[in-house]
Design a protein around this motif. Sequence first.
Motif, PDB file in Angstrom:
ATOM      1  N   HIS A 121       1.291  -1.124  -0.335  1.00 11.80           N
ATOM      2  CA  HIS A 121      -0.124   0.408   0.038  1.00 11.80           C
ATOM      3  C   HIS A 121       0.995   1.234  -0.170  1.00 11.80           C
ATOM      4  N   THR A 122       1.899   1.109   0.785  1.00 14.98           N
ATOM      5  CA  THR A 122       2.550   2.519   1.149  1.00 14.98           C
ATOM      6  C   THR A 122       3.636   2.743  -0.575  1.00 14.98           C
ATOM      7  N   SER A 123       3.552   1.389  -1.347  1.00 13.15           N
ATOM      8  CA  SER A 123       4.709   1.692  -2.803  1.00 13.15           C
ATOM      9  C   SER A 123       3.999   2.274  -3.542  1.00 13.15           C
ATOM     10  N   LEU A 124       2.566   1.972  -3.352  1.00 13.15           N
ATOM     11  CA  LEU A 124       1.521   2.496  -4.470  1.00 13.15           C
ATOM     12  C   LEU A 124       0.540   3.527  -3.691  1.00 13.15           C
ATOM     13  N   ASP A 125       0.766   4.665  -2.918  1.00 16.32           N
ATOM     14  CA  ASP A 125       0.692   5.603  -2.787  1.00 16.32           C
ATOM     15  C   ASP A 125       1.013   6.592  -3.162  1.00 16.32           C
ATOM     16  N   ALA A 126       0.404   7.340  -3.921  1.00 17.07           N
ATOM     17  CA  ALA A 126       0.320   8.287  -5.300  1.00 17.07           C
ATOM     18  C   ALA A 126       1.224   9.867  -4.117  1.00 17.07           C
ATOM     19  N   PRO A 127       2.612  10.869  -4.953  1.00 17.27           N
ATOM     20  CA  PRO A 127       2.759  11.783  -4.112  1.00 17.27           C
ATOM     21  C   PRO A 127       2.159  12.748  -3.987  1.00 17.27           C
ATOM     22  N   ARG A 128       2.379  14.042  -2.511  1.00 17.76           N
ATOM     23  CA  ARG A 128       1.171  14.769  -2.922  1.00 17.76           C
ATOM     24  C   ARG A 128       1.245  14.950  -4.321  1.00 17.76           C
ATOM     25  N   LEU A 129      -0.582  16.142  -3.852  1.00 16.10           N
ATOM     26  CA  LEU A 129      -0.762  17.075  -5.245  1.00 16.10           C
ATOM     27  C   LEU A 129       0.264  18.090  -4.922  1.00 16.10           C
ATOM     28  N   THR A 130       0.272  18.587  -5.675  1.00 14.51           N
ATOM     29  CA  THR A 130       0.519  20.141  -5.883  1.00 14.51           C
ATOM     30  C   THR A 130      -0.125  21.186  -6.359  1.00 14.51           C
ATOM     31  N   ARG A 131      -1.020  20.533  -7.370  1.00  9.45           N
ATOM     32  CA  ARG A 131      -2.072  21.452  -8.323  1.00  9.45           C
ATOM     33  C   ARG A 131      -2.800  20.701  -8.721  1.00  9.45           C
ATOM     34  N   PHE A 132      -4.042  21.495  -8.769  1.00  9.80           N
ATOM     35  CA  PHE A 132      -5.318  21.057  -9.180  1.00  9.80           C
ATOM     36  C   PHE A 132      -5.786  21.690 -10.106  1.00  9.80           C
ATOM     37  N   ASN A 191      -9.886  17.447   1.999  1.00  8.74           N
ATOM     38  CA  ASN A 191      -8.832  17.467   1.792  1.00  8.74           C
ATOM     39  C   ASN A 191      -8.118  15.766   0.254  1.00  8.74           C
ATOM     40  N   TYR A 192      -9.178  15.032   0.252  1.00  9.17           N
ATOM     41  CA  TYR A 192      -8.867  13.791  -0.415  1.00  9.17           C
ATOM     42  C   TYR A 192      -8.762  13.992  -1.973  1.00  9.17           C
ATOM     43  N   GLY A 193     -10.358  14.746  -2.189  1.00  7.62           N
ATOM     44  CA  GLY A 193     -10.216  14.766  -3.414  1.00  7.62           C
ATOM     45  C   GLY A 193     -11.363  15.550  -4.107  1.00  7.62           C
ATOM     46  N   VAL A 194     -11.671  15.609  -5.531  1.00  9.26           N
ATOM     47  CA  VAL A 194     -13.019  16.249  -5.725  1.00  9.26           C
ATOM     48  C   VAL A 194     -14.435  15.525  -6.143  1.00  9.26           C
ATOM     49  N   ARG A 195     -15.582  15.708  -5.962  1.00  8.07           N
ATOM     50  CA  ARG A 195     -16.771  15.428  -7.052  1.00  8.07           C
ATOM     51  C   ARG A 195     -16.241  16.189  -8.092  1.00  8.07           C
ATOM     52  N   MET A 196     -16.383  15.389  -9.364  1.00  8.38           N
ATOM     53  CA  MET A 196     -17.290  15.975 -10.877  1.00  8.38           C
ATOM     54  C   MET A 196     -18.208  16.169 -11.443  1.00  8.38           C
ATOM     55  N   ILE A 197     -18.935  17.563 -11.678  1.00  7.94           N
ATOM     56  CA  ILE A 197     -19.935  17.068 -12.301  1.00  7.94           C
ATOM     57  C   ILE A 197     -20.003  17.296 -13.707  1.00  7.94           C
ATOM     58  N   PHE A 198     -20.399  15.838 -14.293  1.00  5.59           N
ATOM     59  CA  PHE A 198     -20.592  16.745 -15.884  1.00  5.59           C
ATOM     60  C   PHE A 198     -21.825  17.059 -16.500  1.00  5.59           C
ATOM     61  N   TYR A 235     -13.363  11.144  -7.564  1.00  4.46           N
ATOM     62  CA  TYR A 235     -12.013  11.062  -7.926  1.00  4.46           C
ATOM     63  C   TYR A 235     -11.244  11.987  -7.025  1.00  4.46           C
ATOM     64  N   THR A 236     -10.238  10.398  -5.721  1.00  2.00           N
ATOM     65  CA  THR A 236      -9.477  10.992  -4.778  1.00  2.00           C
ATOM     66  C   THR A 236      -8.084  11.204  -5.421  1.00  2.00           C
ATOM     67  N   TRP A 237      -7.174  11.941  -5.241  1.00  2.00           N
ATOM     68  CA  TRP A 237      -5.926  12.426  -5.199  1.00  2.00           C
ATOM     69  C   TRP A 237      -5.045  10.965  -6.386  1.00  2.00           C
ATOM     70  N   ASP A 238      -4.910   9.860  -5.479  1.00  2.00           N
ATOM     71  CA  ASP A 238      -3.904   8.645  -5.722  1.00  2.00           C
ATOM     72  C   ASP A 238      -4.849   8.237  -6.756  1.00  2.00           C
ATOM     73  N   PHE A 239      -6.400   8.469  -7.060  1.00  2.00           N
ATOM     74  CA  PHE A 239      -7.210   8.072  -8.358  1.00  2.00           C
ATOM     75  C   PHE A 239      -6.845   8.345  -9.583  1.00  2.00           C
ATOM     76  N   PHE A 240      -6.469  10.011  -9.388  1.00  2.00           N
ATOM     77  CA  PHE A 240      -5.699  10.468  -9.877  1.00  2.00           C
ATOM     78  C   PHE A 240      -4.509  10.568 -10.904  1.00  2.00           C
ATOM     79  N   TYR A 241      -3.485  10.589  -9.716  1.00  2.00           N
ATOM     80  CA  TYR A 241      -2.583   9.338 -10.172  1.00  2.00           C
ATOM     81  C   TYR A 241      -2.513   8.265 -11.187  1.00  2.00           C
TER      82      TYR A 241
END
Length: 136
Positions: A12-23, A84-91, A100-106
């Motif tokens: 799990h630790t090895s698969l974690d995404a790095p910290r998001l810096t910009r969205f 602090n972990y993601g966004v809800r997208m409205i299409f 969509y979590t920051w890890d999922f975006f990664y």
Amino acid sequence: MLAIQKAIRRVHTSLDAPRLTRFTLQAPKNVEVEYANGSKFNLSAEFLRIHSPAVDGKVRSVGGEKVIVGRRHVGIMSAEPVGNYGVRMIFDDLHKTGIYTWDFFYHLGSNKFTLMRNYIKTLKKHGLSRDPPRRK
């Protein structure tokens, strides 16, 4: 049991995404995300819509595979922060239940070309299209 827990924690630790810096939402057609390790991904609205982390009533089950079709021209109307972990997208097709979590975006950005290639192969295999159905 302890060994299994340690192995899971290590994976799990090895698969974690790095910290998001910009969205950045570049409505209506894409999202740009940038991470502390320098990774930068530009993800289209169509790509995000077909890989929505939510269950969708518009998903077709074809040959045992779940496929979202006809979303080539979908747009993003807005993105609402969720904690602090993601966004809800409205299409613009009114889909809004996926977070969509920051890890999922990664994950999506890191595997963008493979995921899209597999999606297109699945559509072709079942005679489906990325284009929306024509109105009569």
